[in-house]
Every structure is written in C-alpha cells, then in structure tokens.
Design a protein around this motif. Structure first.
Motif, PDB file in Angstrom:
ATOM      1  N   ASN A 136       0.828  -1.207   0.000  1.00 58.68           N
ATOM      2  CA  ASN A 136       0.000   0.000   0.000  1.00 58.68           C
ATOM      3  C   ASN A 136       0.863   1.259   0.000  1.00 58.68           C
ATOM      4  N   ARG A 137       1.954   1.225   0.789  1.00 56.76           N
ATOM      5  CA  ARG A 137       2.837   2.373   0.789  1.00 56.76           C
ATOM      6  C   ARG A 137       3.513   2.544  -0.563  1.00 56.76           C
ATOM      7  N   TRP A 138       3.813   1.422  -1.225  1.00 59.50           N
ATOM      8  CA  TRP A 138       4.430   1.461  -2.553  1.00 59.50           C
ATOM      9  C   TRP A 138       3.478   2.106  -3.557  1.00 59.50           C
ATOM     10  N   LYS A 139       2.192   1.728  -3.474  1.00 56.34           N
ATOM     11  CA  LYS A 139       1.199   2.323  -4.365  1.00 56.34           C
ATOM     12  C   LYS A 139       1.086   3.820  -4.113  1.00 56.34           C
ATOM     13  N   GLU A 140       1.073   4.199  -2.825  1.00 51.80           N
ATOM     14  CA  GLU A 140       0.993   5.614  -2.493  1.00 51.80           C
ATOM     15  C   GLU A 140       2.218   6.358  -3.020  1.00 51.80           C
ATOM     16  N   PHE A 141       3.390   5.731  -2.868  1.00 53.42           N
ATOM     17  CA  PHE A 141       4.626   6.352  -3.362  1.00 53.42           C
ATOM     18  C   PHE A 141       4.567   6.556  -4.870  1.00 53.42           C
ATOM     19  N   ARG A 142       4.079   5.526  -5.594  1.00 53.30           N
ATOM     20  CA  ARG A 142       3.966   5.648  -7.052  1.00 53.30           C
ATOM     21  C   ARG A 142       3.001   6.758  -7.432  1.00 53.30           C
ATOM     22  N   GLU A 143       1.887   6.851  -6.696  1.00 57.73           N
ATOM     23  CA  GLU A 143       0.913   7.907  -6.986  1.00 57.73           C
ATOM     24  C   GLU A 143       1.521   9.283  -6.731  1.00 57.73           C
ATOM     25  N   TYR A 144       2.225   9.428  -5.593  1.00 58.40           N
ATOM     26  CA  TYR A 144       2.880  10.700  -5.293  1.00 58.40           C
ATOM     27  C   TYR A 144       3.935  11.020  -6.332  1.00 58.40           C
ATOM     28  N   LYS A 145       4.666   9.968  -6.777  1.00 57.63           N
ATOM     29  CA  LYS A 145       5.715  10.181  -7.764  1.00 57.63           C
ATOM     30  C   LYS A 145       5.115  10.662  -9.081  1.00 57.63           C
ATOM     31  N   ASP A 146       3.985  10.042  -9.498  1.00 55.25           N
ATOM     32  CA  ASP A 146       3.318  10.457 -10.738  1.00 55.25           C
ATOM     33  C   ASP A 146       2.813  11.894 -10.622  1.00 55.25           C
ATOM     34  N   LYS A 147       2.233  12.209  -9.451  1.00 54.09           N
ATOM     35  CA  LYS A 147       1.746  13.573  -9.244  1.00 54.09           C
ATOM     36  C   LYS A 147       2.905  14.571  -9.263  1.00 54.09           C
ATOM     37  N   TYR A 148       4.030  14.166  -8.661  1.00 57.61           N
ATOM     38  CA  TYR A 148       5.214  15.037  -8.641  1.00 57.61           C
ATOM     39  C   TYR A 148       5.724  15.284 -10.054  1.00 57.61           C
ATOM     40  N   GLN A 149       5.774  14.199 -10.877  1.00 56.71           N
ATOM     41  CA  GLN A 149       6.243  14.344 -12.258  1.00 56.71           C
ATOM     42  C   GLN A 149       5.303  15.247 -13.047  1.00 56.71           C
ATOM     43  N   SER A 150       3.984  15.065 -12.822  1.00 57.54           N
ATOM     44  CA  SER A 150       3.001  15.903 -13.518  1.00 57.54           C
ATOM     45  C   SER A 150       3.152  17.361 -13.098  1.00 57.54           C
ATOM     46  N   LEU A 151       3.356  17.587 -11.788  1.00 50.59           N
ATOM     47  CA  LEU A 151       3.545  18.949 -11.289  1.00 50.59           C
ATOM     48  C   LEU A 151       4.816  19.559 -11.850  1.00 50.59           C
ATOM     49  N   LEU A 152       5.865  18.732 -11.946  1.00 53.27           N
ATOM     50  CA  LEU A 152       7.141  19.216 -12.479  1.00 53.27           C
ATOM     51  C   LEU A 152       7.005  19.628 -13.935  1.00 53.27           C
ATOM     52  N   LEU A 153       6.293  18.796 -14.730  1.00 50.78           N
ATOM     53  CA  LEU A 153       6.079  19.133 -16.136  1.00 50.78           C
ATOM     54  C   LEU A 153       5.277  20.419 -16.270  1.00 50.78           C
ATOM     55  N   SER A 154       4.240  20.537 -15.418  1.00 47.15           N
ATOM     56  CA  SER A 154       3.418  21.743 -15.451  1.00 47.15           C
ATOM     57  C   SER A 154       4.244  22.975 -15.077  1.00 47.15           C
ATOM     58  N   GLN A 155       5.114  22.823 -14.061  1.00 45.15           N
ATOM     59  CA  GLN A 155       5.963  23.934 -13.636  1.00 45.15           C
ATOM     60  C   GLN A 155       6.933  24.329 -14.741  1.00 45.15           C
ATOM     61  N   ASN A 156       7.522  23.331 -15.406  1.00 45.46           N
ATOM     62  CA  ASN A 156       8.450  23.618 -16.503  1.00 45.46           C
ATOM     63  C   ASN A 156       7.743  24.331 -17.648  1.00 45.46           C
ATOM     64  N   SER A 157       6.486  23.918 -17.910  1.00 45.54           N
ATOM     65  CA  SER A 157       5.714  24.568 -18.968  1.00 45.54           C
ATOM     66  C   SER A 157       5.431  26.034 -18.618  1.00 45.54           C
ATOM     67  N   ILE A 158       5.107  26.263 -17.343  1.00 49.19           N
ATOM     68  CA  ILE A 158       4.847  27.639 -16.898  1.00 49.19           C
ATOM     69  C   ILE A 158       6.109  28.490 -17.010  1.00 49.19           C
ATOM     70  N   ILE A 159       7.247  27.902 -16.607  1.00 49.62           N
ATOM     71  CA  ILE A 159       8.525  28.628 -16.693  1.00 49.62           C
ATOM     72  C   ILE A 159       8.850  28.966 -18.139  1.00 49.62           C
ATOM     73  N   SER A 160       8.615  27.985 -19.040  1.00 49.15           N
ATOM     74  CA  SER A 160       8.885  28.206 -20.453  1.00 49.15           C
ATOM     75  C   SER A 160       8.004  29.327 -21.016  1.00 49.15           C
ATOM     76  N   LYS A 161       6.712  29.277 -20.656  1.00 51.75           N
ATOM     77  CA  LYS A 161       5.796  30.320 -21.120  1.00 51.75           C
ATOM     78  C   LYS A 161       6.195  31.685 -20.553  1.00 51.75           C
ATOM     79  N   THR A 162       6.594  31.691 -19.281  1.00 55.03           N
ATOM     80  CA  THR A 162       6.998  32.948 -18.642  1.00 55.03           C
ATOM     81  C   THR A 162       8.212  33.541 -19.338  1.00 55.03           C
TER      82      THR A 162
END
Length: 290
Positions: A136-162
């Motif tokens: 269960n902790r592994w699943k939670e870690f994977r979910e957090y990791k996916d969310k982190y990667q998605s947030l990172l991509l979104s942040q990079n896109s915002i930085i690029s647009k800025t």
C-alpha cells in the motif's frame, strides 16, 4: 526531491524491507548522504523493524532444551570413537527411568516441531502484514511520484511560457524605443493597386542607417514563398533582406543597412529571396517624405 518528500513517500520503509530497485536504492542512499534527516529516518526505521522482529519472537520451553542436550549426549554419531566405546557399557546399565526418558524422543520431536510450526505461522502472518503494508505504501509512493512528475512538467511549462512572454515583452519594449526615437524616420508603405489592403511600415534610423520593418497587414505566404524588402536607390532596387511572418511580424524586424534611398517596397518572392524584385508581386510601396 526534498528531504520531507522522501521521508513521507514510503521509500524508506521499502528500502529497509529490501523491496526497492537498484536505482531507487541508489537514489535514497544519495539522499541519505545529502540530507542528515533522511539518514536519521532510515536508521529509525531499521531499529523499529528490529524491535518488531524481537517482539514477535517465541522462546522455546526449557524442557525442550534439556531433552535436546540429552539426545546430543547419548547419540553415538555426535561422539568420537573413544567416547562411543566408553559409553556402550553404560547404555546396557541404563535404569528403567532413564530408558523411559530416552524412549520419549518422539514426544520431544513432536513438541519441537509444534514450536517450529508456531514460529513459522507467526512469521508468515507477520510477513503477510508487512507485505500488505509495504504494498500500500508502494502504491501511495507511485501515486505521489506520478503527481510530482506531472507537477514538475506543469511547472516547466509555466517557466517556459513565462520566459517566452518575458522575451516578447523585451522585444516590444525595444520596438517601442526605436519607433519613439526622434532620429528614426517613419516611412509608410500602403498597398499597391493589385493588393489594396496590404500595409507595412519602415523605420529608418538616420544616424546609424539601420532599417527596421513592421508588418501591419500582409497575407500569410505559401510555404515556399517569402516576403522581401527593397530600397529604391537612384532608381535601382537594392535588396534589404527577407523577413518572417506569424508572431514575429507584430514586432519590428531588423533589416539591412542603407545610406540613402528614395522609397521602399515589399515583393513576394521564392523562399530565401531573389536577386531582383518580381514587379507583379509587389504588395506595398512608399516614398520617403521630403
């Protein structure tokens, strides 16, 4: 990843249980070297796991220990030749009570196997619980990791647009500075009879002779075509360079330098420009005032 994210992700528990991949282990070990709090969290998790194993351990009855020692002491296979030869007469003189104890070996084995089975059952249950917890902790870690990667991509896109908006703002500020410079001459170029709606403007710096072009209204050309600016000097066309359309056309585009000119014009040529202008494809033209 920061230290707090690593501690709360569940990766430390997986590492302590030996369930991480080689790459994940290397990443955590690197984080341990970088963050003292991560190293402390790993050490704490290891101690907790050791305490859990100790709590689940079962001590065998003392009677089993005594009987096992009796078996070892009376088993001929565990003694050397001299001891075995010396013990043979004693075995023939064993008292009935001692014979009863020796003959009770099957019972001793039965008790020991019951203890081993009980210990194995406890370990199995503990293993199932730990596996369920870590899964269960592994699943939670994977979910957090996916969310982190998605947030990172979104942040990079915002930085690029800025950065893109910042660049365009700087270009716009530069263009405004050129157009408002009193030493810069403005030359309007209305559309020709063949293209009456076309409009463009030349800004010509009289000090450094630099020419800039602003597209007010020109149709987007075909992929194999490109607009070209010309300066008419003493009745002859002089190439001032090709220019881009799209978003770039809304800003001033730096063209070639000319020392004198009587008028400017824009024609549509093959991509890359031409040596001489195609007169029937002249879109705009404007005389220099004065």
């Amino acid at each position: 990843m920061d230290a707090q994210f690593i501690i709360s992700s569940g990766l430390i528990e997986l590492y302590t249980a030996g369930l991480t991949s080689e790459k994940e282990s290397q990443e955590l070990e690197a984080a341990m070297r970088q963050y003292p709090e991560v190293a402390a969290a790993v050490a704490t998790c290891q101690r907790n796991l050791e305490e859990y194993v100790k709590l689940q351990s079962i001590s065998p009855p003392e009677s089993i220990k005594i009987r096992l020692l009796n078996l070892i002491n009376t088993d001929p296979l565990t003694m050397d030749t001299a001891t075995t030869n010396a013990s043979i007469p004693q075995l023939t003189k064993t008292s009935p009570m001692e014979q009863t104890n020796v003959l009770s070996v099957p019972e001793t084995k039965g008790v020991s196997w019951k203890w081993i089975a009980a210990a194995a059952a406890v370990l199995l249950i503990g293993s199932v619980i730990l596996n369920f917890f870590y899964f269960n902790r592994w699943k939670e870690f994977r979910e957090y990791k996916d969310k982190y990667q998605s947030l990172l991509l979104s942040q990079n896109s915002i930085i690029s647009k800025t950065n893109e908006y910042k660049t365009r703002l700087e270009q716009l500020s530069e263009s405004m500075g050129i157009m408002e410079n009193p030493k810069v001459m403005k030359v309007a170029m209305p559309g020709t009879p063949a293209f009456p709606t076309a409009v463009a403007t030349v800004f010509w710096n009289q000090d450094n002779k630099q020419v800039y072009l602003k597209v007010n209204n020109l149709p987007e050309p075909a992929a194999d075509k490109q607009y070209q600016l010309w300066a008419i000097v003493d009745g002859k066309p002089v190439d001032m360079g090709v220019f881009e359309m799209g978003d770039t056309a809304s800003l001033l585009q730096k063209m070639k330098i000319t020392g004198k000119a009587q008028m400017f014009a824009v024609t549509l040529e093959k991509k890359g420009g031409a040596v001489s202008p195609t007169m029937e494809q002249m879109y705009v033209a404007g005389k220099i005032p004065g």
